[in-house]
Every structure is written in C-alpha cells, then in structure tokens.
Motif scaffolding. Structure first.
Motif, PDB file in Angstrom:
ATOM      1  N   MET A   1       0.969  -1.265  -0.009  1.00 56.92           N
ATOM      2  CA  MET A   1       0.020  -0.027  -0.176  1.00 56.92           C
ATOM      3  C   MET A   1       0.943   1.182  -0.006  1.00 56.92           C
ATOM      4  N   LYS A   2       0.475   2.160  -0.698  1.00 55.33           N
ATOM      5  CA  LYS A   2       1.376   3.229  -0.992  1.00 55.33           C
ATOM      6  C   LYS A   2       0.565   4.569  -0.128  1.00 55.33           C
ATOM      7  N   PRO A   3       1.503   5.398   0.383  1.00 54.77           N
ATOM      8  CA  PRO A   3       0.867   6.583   1.166  1.00 54.77           C
ATOM      9  C   PRO A   3       0.358   7.584   0.271  1.00 54.77           C
ATOM     10  N   LYS A   4      -0.469   8.443   0.811  1.00 55.43           N
ATOM     11  CA  LYS A   4      -1.093   9.347  -0.142  1.00 55.43           C
ATOM     12  C   LYS A   4      -0.011  10.617  -0.092  1.00 55.43           C
ATOM     13  N   ILE A   5      -0.095  11.066  -1.596  1.00 50.39           N
ATOM     14  CA  ILE A   5       0.863  12.233  -1.781  1.00 50.39           C
ATOM     15  C   ILE A   5       0.167  13.394  -1.149  1.00 50.39           C
ATOM     16  N   ALA A   6       0.620  14.000  -0.096  1.00 51.61           N
ATOM     17  CA  ALA A   6      -0.024  15.236   0.313  1.00 51.61           C
ATOM     18  C   ALA A   6       0.395  16.528  -0.344  1.00 51.61           C
ATOM     19  N   LYS A   7       1.794  16.658  -0.706  1.00 49.29           N
ATOM     20  CA  LYS A   7       2.160  17.706  -1.648  1.00 49.29           C
ATOM     21  C   LYS A   7       3.404  17.166  -2.412  1.00 49.29           C
ATOM     22  N   LYS A   8       3.592  17.508  -3.555  1.00 47.35           N
ATOM     23  CA  LYS A   8       4.614  17.221  -4.474  1.00 47.35           C
ATOM     24  C   LYS A   8       5.993  18.042  -4.193  1.00 47.35           C
ATOM     25  N   GLY A   9       6.321  18.281  -2.959  1.00 48.05           N
ATOM     26  CA  GLY A   9       7.322  18.761  -2.648  1.00 48.05           C
ATOM     27  C   GLY A   9       7.489  19.064  -1.200  1.00 48.05           C
ATOM     28  N   PRO A  10       8.535  19.527  -0.704  1.00 44.30           N
ATOM     29  CA  PRO A  10       8.888  19.464   0.939  1.00 44.30           C
ATOM     30  C   PRO A  10       7.898  20.556   1.560  1.00 44.30           C
ATOM     31  N   TYR A  11       7.783  20.337   2.932  1.00 40.20           N
ATOM     32  CA  TYR A  11       7.214  21.122   3.644  1.00 40.20           C
ATOM     33  C   TYR A  11       8.154  21.910   4.400  1.00 40.20           C
ATOM     34  N   VAL A  12       8.338  23.333   4.166  1.00 40.14           N
ATOM     35  CA  VAL A  12       9.676  24.050   4.947  1.00 40.14           C
ATOM     36  C   VAL A  12       9.065  24.817   6.353  1.00 40.14           C
ATOM     37  N   VAL A  13       9.526  24.146   7.345  1.00 42.68           N
ATOM     38  CA  VAL A  13       9.287  24.327   8.492  1.00 42.68           C
ATOM     39  C   VAL A  13      10.271  24.595   9.622  1.00 42.68           C
ATOM     40  N   ASP A  14       9.948  25.279  10.685  1.00 44.29           N
ATOM     41  CA  ASP A  14      11.037  25.948  11.737  1.00 44.29           C
ATOM     42  C   ASP A  14      10.790  24.875  12.791  1.00 44.29           C
ATOM     43  N   LEU A  15      11.827  24.136  13.203  1.00 39.71           N
ATOM     44  CA  LEU A  15      11.871  23.152  14.100  1.00 39.71           C
ATOM     45  C   LEU A  15      12.679  23.544  15.280  1.00 39.71           C
ATOM     46  N   GLU A  16      12.299  23.014  16.446  1.00 42.66           N
ATOM     47  CA  GLU A  16      13.339  23.337  17.635  1.00 42.66           C
ATOM     48  C   GLU A  16      14.198  22.093  18.055  1.00 42.66           C
TER      49      GLU A  16
END
Ligand code: FES
Length: 78
Positions: A1-16
């Motif tokens: 089973m394949k995951p759903k493609i949420a977005k064709k690209g990265p999410y740019v996030v600020d992480l701690e």
C-alpha cells in the motif's frame, strides 16, 4: 500500500532542537507535515523524530522519501 501524496514537494518548517515531532507517513493528515491521527485504521504510523539542530527543515510532503522525514528530492520522480 502506498501513502497518499500530500504535496509534491517539501514542507518548509521551523523546528526546535531536541523537541519530539511526529511526521505524517500516511499523507492523510490535515496538519501536514505532522500527524493528526488520521492514519488510524490504516497501515501507516507516524515517524517520531527529534531534530539535531533547530531552524529551517525540509520535511517530505510526497511521503516517498528514502530519508524520512526529510525531503530527498523523490517528489521529482513520482
Ligand atoms: S495522520 Fe498520517 S501518519 Fe498520522
């Protein structure tokens, strides 16, 4: 089973640094790129991770990265 493609690209996030995050592996979360519990009942589970460094990160949105939870450019091949 394949995951759903949420977005064709990265999410740019600020992480701690050192904080615990749960990256959505199934692609169904409404709170991308993080898990919101939508995977329940499916075959996917979220990936827990703690960033080594704080600041900007590129988290995989297509869910096909070989370096989860980070983008490795796999979205260009799907
Ligand atoms: S909602 Fe996708 S892994 Fe939890």
């Amino acid at each position: 089973m394949k995951p759903k493609i949420a977005k064709k690209g990265p999410y740019v996030v600020d992480l701690e640094e050192g904080k615990n995050y749960h990256w959505c592996a199934c692609g169904e979360s409404k709170n991308q790129p993080f898990c919101d519990g939508s995977h329940k009942g499916g075959v996917f589970t979220p990936l827990a991770f703690k960033p080594d460094k704080g600041g900007t990160h590129y988290l995989c949105g297509c869910k096909h990265s070989e370096n989860k939870p980070f983008c490795d450019g796999s979205h260009n091949k799907i």
